[in-house]
Design a protein around this motif. Structure first.
Motif, PDB file in Angstrom:
ATOM      1  N   HIS A  30      68.215 -52.945  14.292  1.00 24.43           N
ATOM      2  CA  HIS A  30      67.741 -51.516  14.452  1.00 24.43           C
ATOM      3  C   HIS A  30      68.370 -50.697  13.857  1.00 24.43           C
ATOM      4  O   HIS A  30      69.889 -50.721  13.694  1.00 24.43           O
ATOM      5  CB  HIS A  30      68.090 -51.293  15.922  1.00 24.43           C
ATOM      6  N   ASP A  31      67.922 -49.556  13.247  1.00 29.17           N
ATOM      7  CA  ASP A  31      68.707 -48.415  12.482  1.00 29.17           C
ATOM      8  C   ASP A  31      68.995 -47.467  13.499  1.00 29.17           C
ATOM      9  O   ASP A  31      68.467 -47.209  14.464  1.00 29.17           O
ATOM     10  CB  ASP A  31      67.484 -47.731  11.584  1.00 29.17           C
ATOM     11  N   HIS A  32      70.305 -46.940  13.300  1.00 21.61           N
ATOM     12  CA  HIS A  32      71.205 -46.167  13.938  1.00 21.61           C
ATOM     13  C   HIS A  32      71.457 -44.960  12.985  1.00 21.61           C
ATOM     14  O   HIS A  32      71.861 -45.420  11.840  1.00 21.61           O
ATOM     15  CB  HIS A  32      72.186 -46.722  14.717  1.00 21.61           C
ATOM     16  N   ALA A  33      71.103 -43.805  13.293  1.00 17.34           N
ATOM     17  CA  ALA A  33      71.306 -42.903  12.224  1.00 17.34           C
ATOM     18  C   ALA A  33      71.755 -41.391  13.059  1.00 17.34           C
ATOM     19  O   ALA A  33      71.452 -41.169  14.287  1.00 17.34           O
ATOM     20  CB  ALA A  33      69.936 -42.403  11.512  1.00 17.34           C
ATOM     21  N   MET A  34      72.596 -40.816  12.372  1.00 16.99           N
ATOM     22  CA  MET A  34      73.080 -39.402  12.928  1.00 16.99           C
ATOM     23  C   MET A  34      73.579 -38.513  11.715  1.00 16.99           C
ATOM     24  O   MET A  34      73.836 -38.954  10.756  1.00 16.99           O
ATOM     25  CB  MET A  34      74.487 -39.758  13.864  1.00 16.99           C
ATOM     26  N   THR A  35      73.084 -37.199  11.996  1.00 19.21           N
ATOM     27  CA  THR A  35      73.673 -36.200  11.182  1.00 19.21           C
ATOM     28  C   THR A  35      75.268 -36.076  11.510  1.00 19.21           C
ATOM     29  O   THR A  35      75.758 -35.914  12.488  1.00 19.21           O
ATOM     30  CB  THR A  35      73.121 -34.779  11.498  1.00 19.21           C
ATOM     31  N   HIS A 101      63.182 -43.215   3.184  1.00 14.22           N
ATOM     32  CA  HIS A 101      64.394 -43.980   2.963  1.00 14.22           C
ATOM     33  C   HIS A 101      64.120 -45.295   2.593  1.00 14.22           C
ATOM     34  O   HIS A 101      62.970 -45.863   2.433  1.00 14.22           O
ATOM     35  CB  HIS A 101      65.287 -44.276   4.360  1.00 14.22           C
ATOM     36  N   HIS A 102      65.224 -45.844   2.095  1.00 11.15           N
ATOM     37  CA  HIS A 102      65.323 -47.147   1.506  1.00 11.15           C
ATOM     38  C   HIS A 102      66.371 -48.056   1.894  1.00 11.15           C
ATOM     39  O   HIS A 102      67.267 -47.264   2.412  1.00 11.15           O
ATOM     40  CB  HIS A 102      65.085 -47.285  -0.168  1.00 11.15           C
ATOM     41  N   ARG A 103      66.440 -49.214   1.617  1.00 13.22           N
ATOM     42  CA  ARG A 103      67.653 -50.225   2.026  1.00 13.22           C
ATOM     43  C   ARG A 103      68.710 -50.217   0.767  1.00 13.22           C
ATOM     44  O   ARG A 103      68.125 -50.564  -0.648  1.00 13.22           O
ATOM     45  CB  ARG A 103      67.224 -51.486   2.382  1.00 13.22           C
ATOM     46  N   GLY A 104      69.806 -50.057   1.064  1.00 18.96           N
ATOM     47  CA  GLY A 104      70.861 -50.204   0.193  1.00 18.96           C
ATOM     48  C   GLY A 104      71.229 -51.649   0.017  1.00 18.96           C
ATOM     49  O   GLY A 104      70.866 -52.586   0.493  1.00 18.96           O
ATOM     50  N   GLU A 105      72.363 -51.864  -0.745  1.00 17.40           N
ATOM     51  CA  GLU A 105      72.988 -53.455  -0.768  1.00 17.40           C
ATOM     52  C   GLU A 105      73.291 -54.006   0.236  1.00 17.40           C
ATOM     53  O   GLU A 105      73.236 -55.192   0.708  1.00 17.40           O
ATOM     54  CB  GLU A 105      74.118 -53.321  -1.964  1.00 17.40           C
ATOM     55  N   ASP A 112      65.979 -41.199   0.769  1.00 14.93           N
ATOM     56  CA  ASP A 112      65.247 -41.046  -0.640  1.00 14.93           C
ATOM     57  C   ASP A 112      65.624 -39.768  -1.437  1.00 14.93           C
ATOM     58  O   ASP A 112      65.917 -39.956  -2.517  1.00 14.93           O
ATOM     59  CB  ASP A 112      63.693 -41.451  -0.755  1.00 14.93           C
ATOM     60  N   ASP A 113      65.733 -38.869  -0.751  1.00 17.05           N
ATOM     61  CA  ASP A 113      66.083 -37.552  -1.400  1.00 17.05           C
ATOM     62  C   ASP A 113      67.509 -37.158  -1.509  1.00 17.05           C
ATOM     63  O   ASP A 113      67.761 -35.840  -1.768  1.00 17.05           O
ATOM     64  CB  ASP A 113      65.235 -36.372  -0.897  1.00 17.05           C
ATOM     65  N   ALA A 114      68.340 -37.967  -1.136  1.00 16.32           N
ATOM     66  CA  ALA A 114      69.710 -37.816  -0.994  1.00 16.32           C
ATOM     67  C   ALA A 114      70.393 -37.088  -2.464  1.00 16.32           C
ATOM     68  O   ALA A 114      69.639 -37.623  -3.318  1.00 16.32           O
ATOM     69  CB  ALA A 114      70.754 -38.940  -0.558  1.00 16.32           C
ATOM     70  N   LEU A 115      71.222 -36.409  -2.348  1.00 18.33           N
ATOM     71  CA  LEU A 115      71.945 -35.920  -3.694  1.00 18.33           C
ATOM     72  C   LEU A 115      72.958 -37.151  -4.108  1.00 18.33           C
ATOM     73  O   LEU A 115      73.177 -37.229  -5.091  1.00 18.33           O
ATOM     74  CB  LEU A 115      72.806 -34.726  -3.305  1.00 18.33           C
ATOM     75  N   GLY A 116      73.629 -37.735  -3.104  1.00 21.54           N
ATOM     76  CA  GLY A 116      74.198 -38.831  -3.517  1.00 21.54           C
ATOM     77  C   GLY A 116      74.316 -40.094  -2.186  1.00 21.54           C
ATOM     78  O   GLY A 116      73.882 -39.581  -1.264  1.00 21.54           O
ATOM     79  N   THR A 117      74.424 -41.244  -2.565  1.00 21.59           N
ATOM     80  CA  THR A 117      74.735 -42.010  -1.340  1.00 21.59           C
ATOM     81  C   THR A 117      75.882 -42.818  -1.631  1.00 21.59           C
ATOM     82  O   THR A 117      76.401 -43.125  -2.450  1.00 21.59           O
ATOM     83  CB  THR A 117      73.505 -43.193  -1.351  1.00 21.59           C
ATOM     84  N   LEU A 118      76.324 -43.379  -0.580  1.00 23.90           N
ATOM     85  CA  LEU A 118      77.720 -44.382  -0.428  1.00 23.90           C
ATOM     86  C   LEU A 118      77.208 -45.382   0.685  1.00 23.90           C
ATOM     87  O   LEU A 118      76.678 -45.155   1.593  1.00 23.90           O
ATOM     88  CB  LEU A 118      78.873 -43.517   0.008  1.00 23.90           C
TER      89      LEU A 118
END
Length: 162
Positions: A30-35, A101-105, A112-118
């Protein structure tokens, strides 16, 4: 214990402008997300960042179990996603269905529209009052300078540099 009221601290800190991120983790499928606006770069060698997470959230429990997480640094156009993922009581299942969104490594969701990802692996957790400071070693980092202005949180509102 000090006599400072939490509302006083909140009011003063509202005058400190911060960037806005969405932090995700994947636990038990399950994906969990928060701002979050508490992202801080800690070290370049080794590469470490931290986020501060309220202990009473589902995200806190999920990231403690999974040990991996992703950060999407939001452009101004992502205000609807930031608002949705900061809404308390939203359902766990499908909370990312309205956010591209997409899956990272590491398997975590990245916007998908992020300025940057970590993408991070938890390296330490520190108790800090009603929050936990979660420190992660960055294992992947990407930036897209062509995505526009950042989303900013200032005086308890989302805004941009324009």
């Amino acid at each position: 214990m000090t006599g400072l009221a939490p509302t006083s601290l909140r009011h003063t800190m509202a005058h400190f402008a911060t960037g806005v991120t969405v932090v995700t983790t994947l636990e038990d499928g399950h994906d969990h997300a928060m701002t979050a606006n508490s992202l801080t770069s800690v070290s370049l060698d080794p590469p470490l960042v931290l986020v501060c997470v309220a202990k009473d959230t589902g995200w806190h429990e999920a990231v403690t179990q999974s040990g991996v997480w992703g950060i999407s640094i939001l452009p101004a156009a992502s205000r609807p996603a930031a608002s949705w993922l900061s809404t308390g009581g939203r359902p766990l299942h499908g909370q990312l269905s309205r956010v591209a969104h997409h899956r990272g490594e590491l398997g975590v969701a990245l916007l998908d529209d992020a300025l940057g990802t970590l993408e991070c692996r938890t390296s330490a957790q520190h108790d800090a009052g009603d929050h936990t400071i979660v420190v992660g070693e960055v294992v992947a980092s990407r930036a897209d300078a062509h995505r526009g202005d950042p989303l900013i949180y200032y005086r308890s509102q989302y805004t941009s540099t324009r």
